[in-house]
Design an enzyme around this catalytic site. Structure first.
Site, PDB file in Angstrom:
ATOM      1  N   ASP A 282     -17.360  42.485 -36.873  1.00 57.56           N
ATOM      2  CA  ASP A 282     -16.764  42.079 -35.614  1.00 57.56           C
ATOM      3  C   ASP A 282     -15.250  42.254 -35.761  1.00 57.56           C
ATOM      4  O   ASP A 282     -14.705  42.086 -36.847  1.00 57.56           O
ATOM      5  CB  ASP A 282     -17.140  40.620 -35.334  1.00 57.56           C
ATOM      6  CG  ASP A 282     -16.910  40.267 -33.881  1.00 57.56           C
ATOM      7  OD1 ASP A 282     -16.391  41.124 -33.138  1.00 57.56           O
ATOM      8  OD2 ASP A 282     -17.238  39.137 -33.490  1.00 57.56           O
TER       9      ASP A 282
ATOM     10  N   ASP B  95     -26.939  38.890 -32.362  1.00 59.22           N
ATOM     11  CA  ASP B  95     -26.513  38.131 -33.541  1.00 59.22           C
ATOM     12  C   ASP B  95     -26.215  36.712 -33.086  1.00 59.22           C
ATOM     13  O   ASP B  95     -25.846  36.501 -31.925  1.00 59.22           O
ATOM     14  CB  ASP B  95     -25.223  38.697 -34.146  1.00 59.22           C
ATOM     15  CG  ASP B  95     -24.003  38.282 -33.348  1.00 59.22           C
ATOM     16  OD1 ASP B  95     -23.770  38.875 -32.279  1.00 59.22           O
ATOM     17  OD2 ASP B  95     -23.295  37.348 -33.755  1.00 59.22           O
TER      18      ASP B  95
ATOM     19  N   CYS C 155     -46.221  31.029 -39.350  1.00 56.62           N
ATOM     20  CA  CYS C 155     -45.041  31.721 -39.880  1.00 56.62           C
ATOM     21  C   CYS C 155     -45.350  32.242 -41.288  1.00 56.62           C
ATOM     22  O   CYS C 155     -45.973  31.558 -42.094  1.00 56.62           O
ATOM     23  CB  CYS C 155     -43.855  30.764 -39.906  1.00 56.62           C
ATOM     24  SG  CYS C 155     -42.350  31.523 -40.540  1.00 56.62           S
TER      25      CYS C 155
ATOM     26  N   CYS D 184     -42.919  33.262 -43.459  1.00 49.83           N
ATOM     27  CA  CYS D 184     -41.705  33.266 -44.269  1.00 49.83           C
ATOM     28  C   CYS D 184     -41.951  32.613 -45.632  1.00 49.83           C
ATOM     29  O   CYS D 184     -42.942  31.898 -45.827  1.00 49.83           O
ATOM     30  CB  CYS D 184     -40.554  32.574 -43.528  1.00 49.83           C
ATOM     31  SG  CYS D 184     -40.526  30.775 -43.671  1.00 49.83           S
TER      32      CYS D 184
ATOM     33  N   CYS E 272     -42.422  28.752 -45.356  1.00 49.69           N
ATOM     34  CA  CYS E 272     -43.705  28.300 -44.801  1.00 49.69           C
ATOM     35  C   CYS E 272     -44.876  28.651 -45.711  1.00 49.69           C
ATOM     36  O   CYS E 272     -45.884  27.946 -45.721  1.00 49.69           O
ATOM     37  CB  CYS E 272     -43.907  28.862 -43.397  1.00 49.69           C
ATOM     38  SG  CYS E 272     -42.795  28.105 -42.199  1.00 49.69           S
TER      39      CYS E 272
ATOM     40  N   HIS F 252     -36.402  30.046 -42.940  1.00 47.37           N
ATOM     41  CA  HIS F 252     -37.394  29.943 -41.861  1.00 47.37           C
ATOM     42  C   HIS F 252     -36.788  30.329 -40.506  1.00 47.37           C
ATOM     43  O   HIS F 252     -37.389  31.099 -39.747  1.00 47.37           O
ATOM     44  CB  HIS F 252     -37.984  28.531 -41.778  1.00 47.37           C
ATOM     45  CG  HIS F 252     -38.772  28.328 -40.527  1.00 47.37           C
ATOM     46  ND1 HIS F 252     -40.060  28.791 -40.373  1.00 47.37           N
ATOM     47  CD2 HIS F 252     -38.418  27.794 -39.321  1.00 47.37           C
ATOM     48  CE1 HIS F 252     -40.469  28.539 -39.143  1.00 47.37           C
ATOM     49  NE2 HIS F 252     -39.496  27.938 -38.489  1.00 47.37           N
TER      50      HIS F 252
HETATM   51 ZN   LIG Z   1     -41.359  29.830 -41.720  1.00 43.91          ZN
END
Ligand SMILES: [Zn+2]
Length: 366
Positions: free
Chosen positions: A93, A265, A304, A306, A309, A335
């Site tokens: 940026d 973003d 999820c 991830c 999780c 997460h």
């Molecule tokens: Zn997760």
């Protein structure tokens, strides 16, 4: 556009788009959510963890890196990819937004902005040429034009800032020397349709490799944000990626992909992660600190995939939060970031399959 950068629009479903943007450090499949690494680190997250959640493009900030450690230090250390050990694409940026939001006593004129550092009060001056020079030292794949972002409701101010943003964009194009970086122009105009239209036409006319929309998600309502996208989107060229700056939440991503936006973003997923907060895929928040979670063996979100999780219970995460362990920021940020990245990937699949509206319907019911 240099040969290093190509954008291919692979599919359209309604106004939602799936695309493929190639950069010198690899491909970015859109829609895409970019984790924010303001000071050349995504807070509490290692590059290996970013890799595991399949992040493709990471954002860093020229204002912060110019002040510390200094863009010339980053250049000496081989540029941002080398310095932060992130081999995939990086976007910087320009610092325009931070000069106004963080810099103290900013004084703006048609040539640039003089401001005091938020760290030590020292005086600095940014011009379009300086913003490009800093971003060329940092070495990101995508660099942003220097713009002036105003508060949403002052029309006279918004018009003046938009004119400046346009003049500065022409100076950024003129100042840019490296051809292995893609410069994106920024559409401004606050919440005024006629200004947004004028700005979208001007930025589109310059044949840049990508177009960003700034000055949204800065205090206006969600309806105002979406109605501005309805004004801007039909004007933008189809064959360029569109980056909606500073957005957002799961709901915003779905609503804005639906309105033809490609790149996003936001600091929200990592900021929330450091403040003990997690969101679920539908955007709802889970108050992890609440007592009922103390003996809850289930993950944050059963669906999820991830790292957090797959491996940890709500009971364990709540415990980390309560005893203020550093690991909680990392696990909760993983997460939250994964949720947004996965959401954009699922939207991409739905667009490619021509099933985007079905996807939105099932997401809303979720
Ligand atoms: Zn997760």
């Amino acid at each position: 556009m240099s040969d290093d950068f190509t954008f291919t629009l692979e599919a359209k479903d309604g106004r939602a788009r799936a695309g493929r943007f190639t950069t010198p450090h690899g491909e970015v499949l859109t829609p895409v959510f970019m984790p924010v690494g303001t000071t050349a680190t995504v807070k509490a997250i290692t590059p290996a963890q970013l890799e595991e959640m399949d992040a493709s493009l990471v954002l860093a900030n020229a204002y912060h890196l110019y002040l510390r450690p200094g863009d010339e230090v980053v250049a000496e250390m081989g540029g941002l990819h080398e310095f932060m050990n992130w081999p995939k694409p990086v976007l910087t940026d320009s610092g325009g937004y931070q000069v106004f939001s963080l810099g103290k006593n900013s004084e703006i004129d048609d040539d640039g902005v003089t401001f005091k550092s938020h760290i030590d009060g020292s005086t600095h001056r940014f011009t379009p040429e300086k913003a490009i020079e800093i971003q060329e030292s940092l070495g990101g794949d995508i660099i942003m034009a220097f713009d002036e972002c105003t508060e949403p409701y002052d029309r006279a101010n918004a018009e003046q800032a938009m004119q400046r943003t346009h003049a500065w964009l022409e100076r950024c194009i003129e100042a840019k020397k490296r051809d292995d970086q893609a410069l994106f122009g920024i559409v401004q105009g606050a919440v005024f349709p006629e200004l947004r239209e004028q700005s979208a036409k001007f930025v589109s006319s310059l044949d840049l490799p990508g177009i960003a929309i700034g000055g949204l998600s800065v205090g206006e309502t969600r309806e105002e944000m979406l109605s501005m996208l309805d004004v801007i989107e039909p004007i933008l060229p189809e064959d360029k990626p569109r980056y909606l700056m500073g957005v957002g939440t799961p709901e915003d991503l779905v609503n804005c992909v639906r309105r033809g936006m490609d790149m996003f973003d936001c600091v929200l997923p990592t900021r929330m992660g450091r403040n003990n907060a997690v969101f679920l895929r539908d955007g709802s928040r889970l108050p992890l600190k609440n007592a009922p979670f103390a003996r809850d063996p289930s993950p944050i979100d059963k669906e999820c995939t991830c790292y957090t999780c797959r491996n940890f219970s709500r009971a364990y995460l709540r415990h980390l939060v309560v005893v203020k362990e550093m690991l909680s920021a990392t696990l909760l940020s993983i997460h939250n970031l994964h949720t947004l990245i996965q959401l954009t990937k699922d939207m991409r699949e739905a667009i490619l399959a021509g099933e985007f509206e079905e996807f939105v319907t099932s997401w809303e019911k979720h």
